[in-house]
Design an enzyme around this catalytic site. Structure first.
Site, mmCIF file in Angstrom:
data_model
loop_
_atom_site.group_PDB
_atom_site.id
_atom_site.type_symbol
_atom_site.label_atom_id
_atom_site.label_comp_id
_atom_site.label_asym_id
_atom_site.label_seq_id
_atom_site.Cartn_x
_atom_site.Cartn_y
_atom_site.Cartn_z
ATOM 1 N N GLU A 1 0.988 -1.239 -0.070
ATOM 2 C CA GLU A 1 0.032 -0.201 -0.096
ATOM 3 C C GLU A 1 0.662 1.235 0.034
ATOM 4 O O GLU A 1 1.903 1.176 0.774
ATOM 5 C CB GLU A 1 -0.895 0.184 1.206
ATOM 6 C CG GLU A 1 -1.925 0.948 0.950
ATOM 7 C CD GLU A 1 -3.088 1.205 2.356
ATOM 8 O OE1 GLU A 1 -3.996 1.257 2.563
ATOM 9 O OE2 GLU A 1 -2.280 0.505 3.261
ATOM 10 N N CYS B 1 -5.160 -3.808 3.503
ATOM 11 C CA CYS B 1 -4.632 -3.066 4.759
ATOM 12 C C CYS B 1 -5.857 -3.572 5.795
ATOM 13 O O CYS B 1 -5.885 -4.578 6.094
ATOM 14 C CB CYS B 1 -4.218 -1.761 4.740
ATOM 15 S SG CYS B 1 -3.202 -1.189 6.031
ATOM 16 N N LYS C 1 -10.222 0.171 -2.037
ATOM 17 C CA LYS C 1 -10.249 -0.100 -0.723
ATOM 18 C C LYS C 1 -11.601 0.052 -0.271
ATOM 19 O O LYS C 1 -12.089 1.261 -0.039
ATOM 20 C CB LYS C 1 -8.962 0.648 -0.058
ATOM 21 C CG LYS C 1 -9.037 0.100 1.428
ATOM 22 C CD LYS C 1 -7.861 0.799 2.086
ATOM 23 C CE LYS C 1 -7.623 0.503 3.628
ATOM 24 N NZ LYS C 1 -6.370 1.062 4.162
#
Length: 278
Positions: free
Chosen positions: A51, A164, A124
C-alpha cells in the site's frame, strides 16, 4: 471449479515487495522497479507491491495532489510497463485515483498481467481509523471507500484482492470465496507499528486458516521521511497457517510458492469450506 480442485498442476511462484516509501514519487517508482526486477530474477511470476508504494506524503493530502484519472497517469503507466518488461503478474499495492470529490481519492489496487494489460481494479472498502494518545488516523478524511469486492483468475487460481484495514473483516474474504474457493489472498498494507505489532501476523494467519488458502502480504516496513513508522513483516502464509517466509523490517523481497498439492491436501484432510452451513 470445486473447492477441492486447483486450476494448475504445477507450483506458482509469488513475491511480496517491502518498501520504506518516501515523499518523492519518482524515487519511489525507481526503487519499486528495482525490487520488482529482483523478484522476477528470483523466479516470481506474480509480484505484490505494498500500500502507498508510490508515496508516503508529509501530509495526508499529498496523495490527493498526485491523484490520477482511471486508466492514465505516470503511476499507472509505470505499473503496466513494469509488468510487461519483467513478464510478471503485477499488483500495484495502492495508488490514488480520482473519485469526483476534489478533497478525496480512491485508494486503489490495480492488477496487470505479464502483457501489461490491466485485469482488475479494487478500491479499498474499509477505511482505517485509530486513536490512542497522540497517535491518530482517519482515512475517511482523504479517501472515499470502495463498494465492491474484487477477485481475478491467475495461473494459480482465484486471487482475492484486499488492502490493509480490510484484513480485520473476515466476511469480505468469505464472500470472495463463495462458489469456487480462493487460492490466494493479496494483502498490500501500511500497518502502523502499534497495530502491526499487536495484530498483523495473527490476522494474516487467521485469514489463511479459515479460507484454506495462501495469503501474500506486502507491507511498508520502517521509519519514513514523514516521521511515520510502519510495522513491515511482509510474509507468505500457507493454507494451514504456517508462515513460509517473512521480512521483519527494511526494503526487500519475500518469495515463495503457491503449491496446488498443498491446497488440495489441506482441503481434503479438513474439508471446512464444504462444511459451512451459514
Amino acid at each position: 471449479m470445486t473447492l477441492d480442485e486447483t486450476p494448475r498442476a504445477v507450483p506458482f511462484q509469488v513475491a511480496a515487495v517491502q518498501t520504506v516509501t518516501g515523499t518523492s514519487v519518482d524515487a519511489n517508482l525507481a526503487r519499486a522497479d528495482a525490487l520488482i526486477a529482483e523478484a522476477a530474477r528470483g523466479g516470481a511470476e506474480l509480484v505484490l507491491l505494498p500500500e502507498y508504494f508510490c508515496i508516503m506524503g508529509r501530509t495526508e493530502t499529498d496523495k490527493v495532489a498526485i491523484r490520477e484519472a482511471d486508466g492514465d497517469g505516470p503511476i499507472q503507466r509505470f505499473l503496466a510497463d513494469a509488468a510487461r518488461r519483467h513478464r510478471v503478474w503485477l499488483v500495484g499495492g495502492t495508488l490514488p485515483l480520482q473519485c469526483g470529490d476534489d478533497g478525496r481519492v480512491y485508494n486503489t489496487s490495480l492488477t496487470f498481467d505479464p502483457r501489461g494489460q490491466r485485469v482488475a481494479r479494487y478500491d479499498k472498502i474499509h477505511l482505517f481509523g485509530f486513536t490512542r494518545g497522540t497517535e491518530s488516523y482517519d482515512e475517511s478524511r482523504t479517501i472515499l471507500a470502495g463498494t465492491a469486492p474484487v477477485s481475478f483468475d491467475a495461473p494459480c487460481g482465484r486471487v482475492a484482492m484486499s488492502v490493509c484495514y480490510d484484513l480485520r473483516f473476515p466476511e469480505l474474504y468469505r464472500g470472495l470465496a463463495a462458489g469456487g474457493g480462493t487460492s490466494l489472498i493479496l494483502m498490500p498494507a501500511a500497518f502502523t507499528y502499534t497495530t502491526g505489532q499487536a495484530h498483523w501476523e495473527i490476522l494474516l494467519r487467521a485469514r489463511a486458516i479459515e479460507n484454506q488458502c495462501y495469503v501474500l502480504a506486502a507491507a511498508q516496513g520502517g521509519k519514513h521521511e514523514n516521521g511515520r513508522r510502519t510495522w513491515g513483516h511482509s510474509m507468505l502464509v500457507d493454507p494451514w497457517g504456517e508462515v513460509l517466509a517473512v521480512l521483519p523490517e527494511g526494503e526487500g523481497v519475500v518469495s515463495g510458492t503457491i503449491d496446488p498439492a498443498r491446497l488440495a491436501e489441506v482441503r481434503q484432510n479438513l474439508p471446512a469450506l464444504r462444511h459451512r452451513v451459514l
